[in-house]
Design an enzyme around this catalytic site. Sequence first.
Site, PDB file in Angstrom:
ATOM      1  N   TRP A 171       4.300  29.383  26.342  1.00 28.38           N
ATOM      2  CA  TRP A 171       4.997  28.106  26.502  1.00 28.38           C
ATOM      3  C   TRP A 171       4.557  27.270  25.313  1.00 28.38           C
ATOM      4  O   TRP A 171       3.400  26.892  25.213  1.00 28.38           O
ATOM      5  CB  TRP A 171       4.595  27.460  27.821  1.00 28.38           C
ATOM      6  CG  TRP A 171       5.434  26.304  28.239  1.00 28.38           C
ATOM      7  CD1 TRP A 171       6.685  26.358  28.793  1.00 28.38           C
ATOM      8  CD2 TRP A 171       5.093  24.920  28.174  1.00 28.38           C
ATOM      9  NE1 TRP A 171       7.122  25.091  29.069  1.00 28.38           N
ATOM     10  CE2 TRP A 171       6.177  24.191  28.698  1.00 28.38           C
ATOM     11  CE3 TRP A 171       3.974  24.221  27.724  1.00 28.38           C
ATOM     12  CZ2 TRP A 171       6.174  22.805  28.786  1.00 28.38           C
ATOM     13  CZ3 TRP A 171       3.977  22.835  27.807  1.00 28.38           C
ATOM     14  CH2 TRP A 171       5.074  22.145  28.335  1.00 28.38           C
ATOM     15  N   GLU A 214      11.462  11.275  44.723  1.00 28.06           N
ATOM     16  CA  GLU A 214      11.299  12.733  44.730  1.00 28.06           C
ATOM     17  C   GLU A 214      12.671  13.422  44.774  1.00 28.06           C
ATOM     18  O   GLU A 214      12.891  14.438  44.103  1.00 28.06           O
ATOM     19  CB  GLU A 214      10.420  13.146  45.930  1.00 28.06           C
ATOM     20  CG  GLU A 214      10.230  14.625  46.148  1.00 28.06           C
ATOM     21  CD  GLU A 214       9.651  15.390  44.959  1.00 28.06           C
ATOM     22  OE1 GLU A 214       9.169  14.774  44.002  1.00 28.06           O
ATOM     23  OE2 GLU A 214       9.733  16.632  44.989  1.00 28.06           O
ATOM     24  N   CYS A 250       1.715  29.253  29.979  1.00 23.16           N
ATOM     25  CA  CYS A 250       1.418  30.578  29.418  1.00 23.16           C
ATOM     26  C   CYS A 250       0.791  31.506  30.467  1.00 23.16           C
ATOM     27  O   CYS A 250       0.077  31.049  31.350  1.00 23.16           O
ATOM     28  CB  CYS A 250       0.438  30.456  28.273  1.00 23.16           C
ATOM     29  SG  CYS A 250       0.957  29.325  27.002  1.00 23.16           S
ATOM     30  N   GLU A 293      15.548  17.850  37.773  1.00 26.17           N
ATOM     31  CA  GLU A 293      14.826  19.063  37.361  1.00 26.17           C
ATOM     32  C   GLU A 293      15.719  20.296  37.373  1.00 26.17           C
ATOM     33  O   GLU A 293      15.672  21.086  36.443  1.00 26.17           O
ATOM     34  CB  GLU A 293      13.662  19.352  38.332  1.00 26.17           C
ATOM     35  CG  GLU A 293      12.394  18.581  38.078  1.00 26.17           C
ATOM     36  CD  GLU A 293      11.315  18.912  39.102  1.00 26.17           C
ATOM     37  OE1 GLU A 293      10.173  19.074  38.687  1.00 26.17           O
ATOM     38  OE2 GLU A 293      11.611  19.009  40.316  1.00 26.17           O
ATOM     39  N   LYS A 330      14.002  16.000  41.928  1.00 24.86           N
ATOM     40  CA  LYS A 330      14.479  17.354  42.224  1.00 24.86           C
ATOM     41  C   LYS A 330      15.846  17.577  41.585  1.00 24.86           C
ATOM     42  O   LYS A 330      16.091  18.605  40.975  1.00 24.86           O
ATOM     43  CB  LYS A 330      14.627  17.593  43.735  1.00 24.86           C
ATOM     44  CG  LYS A 330      13.391  17.836  44.543  1.00 24.86           C
ATOM     45  CD  LYS A 330      12.720  19.158  44.335  1.00 24.86           C
ATOM     46  CE  LYS A 330      11.767  19.125  43.188  1.00 24.86           C
ATOM     47  NZ  LYS A 330      10.445  18.579  43.401  1.00 24.86           N
ATOM     48  N   LYS A 375       5.768  25.472  35.648  1.00 24.59           N
ATOM     49  CA  LYS A 375       5.251  25.304  37.007  1.00 24.59           C
ATOM     50  C   LYS A 375       3.918  24.580  36.981  1.00 24.59           C
ATOM     51  O   LYS A 375       3.655  23.712  37.794  1.00 24.59           O
ATOM     52  CB  LYS A 375       5.079  26.689  37.640  1.00 24.59           C
ATOM     53  CG  LYS A 375       4.547  26.660  39.058  1.00 24.59           C
ATOM     54  CD  LYS A 375       5.596  26.138  40.000  1.00 24.59           C
ATOM     55  CE  LYS A 375       5.062  25.875  41.379  1.00 24.59           C
ATOM     56  NZ  LYS A 375       5.925  24.908  42.099  1.00 24.59           N
ATOM     57  N   HIS A 397      19.290  -6.165  40.897  1.00 26.94           N
ATOM     58  CA  HIS A 397      18.574  -6.626  39.706  1.00 26.94           C
ATOM     59  C   HIS A 397      18.817  -5.700  38.523  1.00 26.94           C
ATOM     60  O   HIS A 397      17.960  -5.562  37.647  1.00 26.94           O
ATOM     61  CB  HIS A 397      17.078  -6.737  40.000  1.00 26.94           C
ATOM     62  CG  HIS A 397      16.766  -7.751  41.053  1.00 26.94           C
ATOM     63  ND1 HIS A 397      16.980  -9.097  40.868  1.00 26.94           N
ATOM     64  CD2 HIS A 397      16.316  -7.607  42.323  1.00 26.94           C
ATOM     65  CE1 HIS A 397      16.642  -9.738  41.981  1.00 26.94           C
ATOM     66  NE2 HIS A 397      16.246  -8.858  42.873  1.00 26.94           N
ATOM     67  N   ASN A 450      -4.244  31.415  26.314  1.00 24.78           N
ATOM     68  CA  ASN A 450      -3.688  30.277  27.062  1.00 24.78           C
ATOM     69  C   ASN A 450      -4.531  29.058  26.733  1.00 24.78           C
ATOM     70  O   ASN A 450      -5.759  29.170  26.687  1.00 24.78           O
ATOM     71  CB  ASN A 450      -3.795  30.506  28.573  1.00 24.78           C
ATOM     72  CG  ASN A 450      -2.786  31.498  29.077  1.00 24.78           C
ATOM     73  OD1 ASN A 450      -2.003  32.038  28.307  1.00 24.78           O
ATOM     74  ND2 ASN A 450      -2.815  31.753  30.377  1.00 24.78           N
ATOM     75  N   GLY A 451      -3.909  27.912  26.579  1.00 23.73           N
ATOM     76  CA  GLY A 451      -4.682  26.691  26.324  1.00 23.73           C
ATOM     77  C   GLY A 451      -4.435  26.161  24.928  1.00 23.73           C
ATOM     78  O   GLY A 451      -3.444  26.518  24.280  1.00 23.73           O
ATOM     79  N   ARG A 454       5.844  30.524  36.160  1.00 19.23           N
ATOM     80  CA  ARG A 454       5.041  29.453  35.581  1.00 19.23           C
ATOM     81  C   ARG A 454       5.745  28.754  34.424  1.00 19.23           C
ATOM     82  O   ARG A 454       5.307  27.706  33.979  1.00 19.23           O
ATOM     83  CB  ARG A 454       3.698  30.018  35.082  1.00 19.23           C
ATOM     84  CG  ARG A 454       2.824  30.540  36.202  1.00 19.23           C
ATOM     85  CD  ARG A 454       1.667  31.309  35.639  1.00 19.23           C
ATOM     86  NE  ARG A 454       0.788  30.450  34.876  1.00 19.23           N
ATOM     87  CZ  ARG A 454      -0.291  29.861  35.350  1.00 19.23           C
ATOM     88  NH1 ARG A 454      -0.605  30.024  36.614  1.00 19.23           N
ATOM     89  NH2 ARG A 454      -1.058  29.127  34.590  1.00 19.23           N
TER      90      ARG A 454
HETATM   91  C1  G6P Z   1       4.819  20.337  36.801  1.00 17.68           C
HETATM   92  C2  G6P Z   1       5.655  20.999  37.881  1.00 17.68           C
HETATM   93  C3  G6P Z   1       5.885  20.017  39.021  1.00 17.68           C
HETATM   94  C4  G6P Z   1       4.558  19.505  39.551  1.00 17.68           C
HETATM   95  C5  G6P Z   1       3.697  18.904  38.433  1.00 17.68           C
HETATM   96  C6  G6P Z   1       2.279  18.633  38.910  1.00 17.68           C
HETATM   97  O1  G6P Z   1       5.542  19.307  36.213  1.00 17.68           O
HETATM   98  O2  G6P Z   1       6.893  21.429  37.352  1.00 17.68           O
HETATM   99  O3  G6P Z   1       6.593  20.666  40.062  1.00 17.68           O
HETATM  100  O4  G6P Z   1       4.799  18.533  40.527  1.00 17.68           O
HETATM  101  O5  G6P Z   1       3.590  19.825  37.355  1.00 17.68           O
HETATM  102  O6  G6P Z   1       1.665  19.842  39.231  1.00 17.68           O
HETATM  103  P1  G6P Z   1       0.492  20.015  40.263  1.00 17.68           P
HETATM  104  O7  G6P Z   1       0.203  21.494  40.258  1.00 17.68           O
HETATM  105  O8  G6P Z   1      -0.664  19.213  39.722  1.00 17.68           O
HETATM  106  O9  G6P Z   1       0.951  19.505  41.573  1.00 17.68           O
END
Ligand code: G6P
Length: 616
Positions: A75, A489, A2, A496, A493, A611, A512, A100-101, A27
């Site tokens: 959000w 990772e 948010c 995502e 990616k 984000k 396995h 927010n929150g 975000r």
């Molecule tokens: C969300 C984002 C990711 C990020 C994760 C942790 O899932 O989409 O890209 O890695 O949060 O966020 P941080 O700000 O704690 O690295």
Amino acid sequence: MCGIVGAVAERNITAILLEGLKRLEYRGYDSAGVAVLDNSGELHRLRRSGKVAELEQAQQQEQLTGRLGIAHTRWATHGAPCERNAHPHFSGDDLAVVHNGIIENHEALRKQLKALGYVFVSDTDTEVIVHLLRHKLDEFGDLTVALKAAAKELHGAYGLAVVSAKQPDRLLAARSGSPLVIGLGMGENFLASDQLALRQVTDRFMYLEEGDIAEIRRDSVQIWDANGQPVARESVQYHEGAEAADKGEYRHFMLKEIHEQPKVVQRTLEGRLGDHQVLVQAFGPEAAELFAKVRNVQIVACGTSYHAGMVARYWLEELAGIPCQVEVASEFRYRKVVVQPDTLFVTISQSGETADSLAALRNAKARTDKEGRYLASLAICNVGISSLVRESDLTLLTQAGPEIGVASTKAFTTQLVGLLLLTLALGQVRGTLAPALEAELIDELRRLPTRLGEALAMDTTVEKISEHFAEKHHTLFLGRGAQYPVAMEGALKLKEISYIHAEAYPAGELKHGPLALVDADMPVVTVAPNNELLEKLKSNLQEVRARGGELIVFADREAGIENGEGTFIVSMPHIHDVLAPILYTLPLQLLSYYVAVLRGTDVDQPRNLAKSVTVE
Ligand code: G6P
């Protein structure tokens, strides 16, 4: 997640509010809304589910104008993402709140307020705030006094912005667990959940602290702290990041951020390398004394940051000889953990506001002697003013600059650099790392930005390779040793941003289970630096080829792996094995980017993701 924007000015502020929302789009959100007090003293609201662009379109028709207003991107947490649940929420037609929150006692409050005759029209926890505030306003008559009283009854996390048609001279704000910043102008003032939203109107900011309530007028700002005492918060000039809200020549923020990596890695190293050693004080004045006592490291993080922690475990154990555990914060925070003596508690986070990481840190700090305390806490973080940084004993700031693409790229590689610096510092102070090896790695680190530039020069080769994935539904990523988290990772990616199902395995685990999935429709991506595990990896690759699986291998140019039928090799610049995880991350980022572009997804704002995940 948010976002909040607010303004009180003498000019029309609707466009400023909408521009602020656009700057917060990165975000992640699912609906947006704005409330503006018009010049005849009426509060008008516009809300849309979907993107801010839709809200803007509605604004073109409705033409809301006014000098006081608040806006929000939501959000969804309580209630579906739809217009009825979008903020601002009203009580009557003259009081509006954005939030927010999460309000944890919203059910109890809703019950009380319903009994008092308040009618709820949304499923949100936020609506209890606005009715509670109305109730207090009826009791006290003054909006600021009412907000102070209402805040005492709210449990949970909130950043709030409030306006009332009855007191049109002020914008109110309250912070408890969700960041808020006041933007200071000349005869006008602003509010936002992130200063990036206000960079178009000011570069002077005042950050609210936990428990603060602020009354923001055109020409003054008054703040009360958690104890209700008036306080002055320092105003700071912000220069960083002006360029970050602009894609420049790039089609997406993600591509821009991938290409920024040589520069931001360089920045993260600046001031931290001596001739042959890491400068331990880069971690803070007490770091040397503390590091000498460290016998264990516990790393906690989420998402991409968690993968950085997994790479660090290989480094910490191999180079510094320190046992290391790594865990995702959402699990760690609810688990009964046994703390080994002299354990350094490390959180890794791009934003420094991730709810689970923050809660894990707070739990770690709250432990008593009987349960076993941690020696100290260290945050590796990209945002200097974040909660995680403020609440940790030591900090190492990554210098990635604002990261806008939801899928993290440059934050990850700078975190890896920070974690390697930590490894070298611990090894140096504890005497477990040979000085000659440290000196060799310092030289390698100095050369790293150039190596990263060389890897990025393979952009078009990787773009070509991405065509193999455009029509696929599943992929496997393989790596061994510290390349296993790199494979994880890479898989994260790809899923995502391209929505292709991707799984990562340590290559040795292939037989396995996952080998059963391998066929011509399942490309297998492998990272293969030239290290002692290379020969073993080559046999794993044979296992894939024998089942008709197509192989895409990012391999050291001296690895001796050849192109062949069904095997596509991308030659990587040679690099010291310790630094290979940083280098090999880049082509995997490019690969997922180009696959997503081919599939036409929303690269910078992938569906359902945020984000910064500031709620549980
Ligand atoms: C969300 C984002 C990711 C990020 C994760 C942790 O899932 O989409 O890209 O890695 O949060 O966020 P941080 O700000 O704690 O690295």
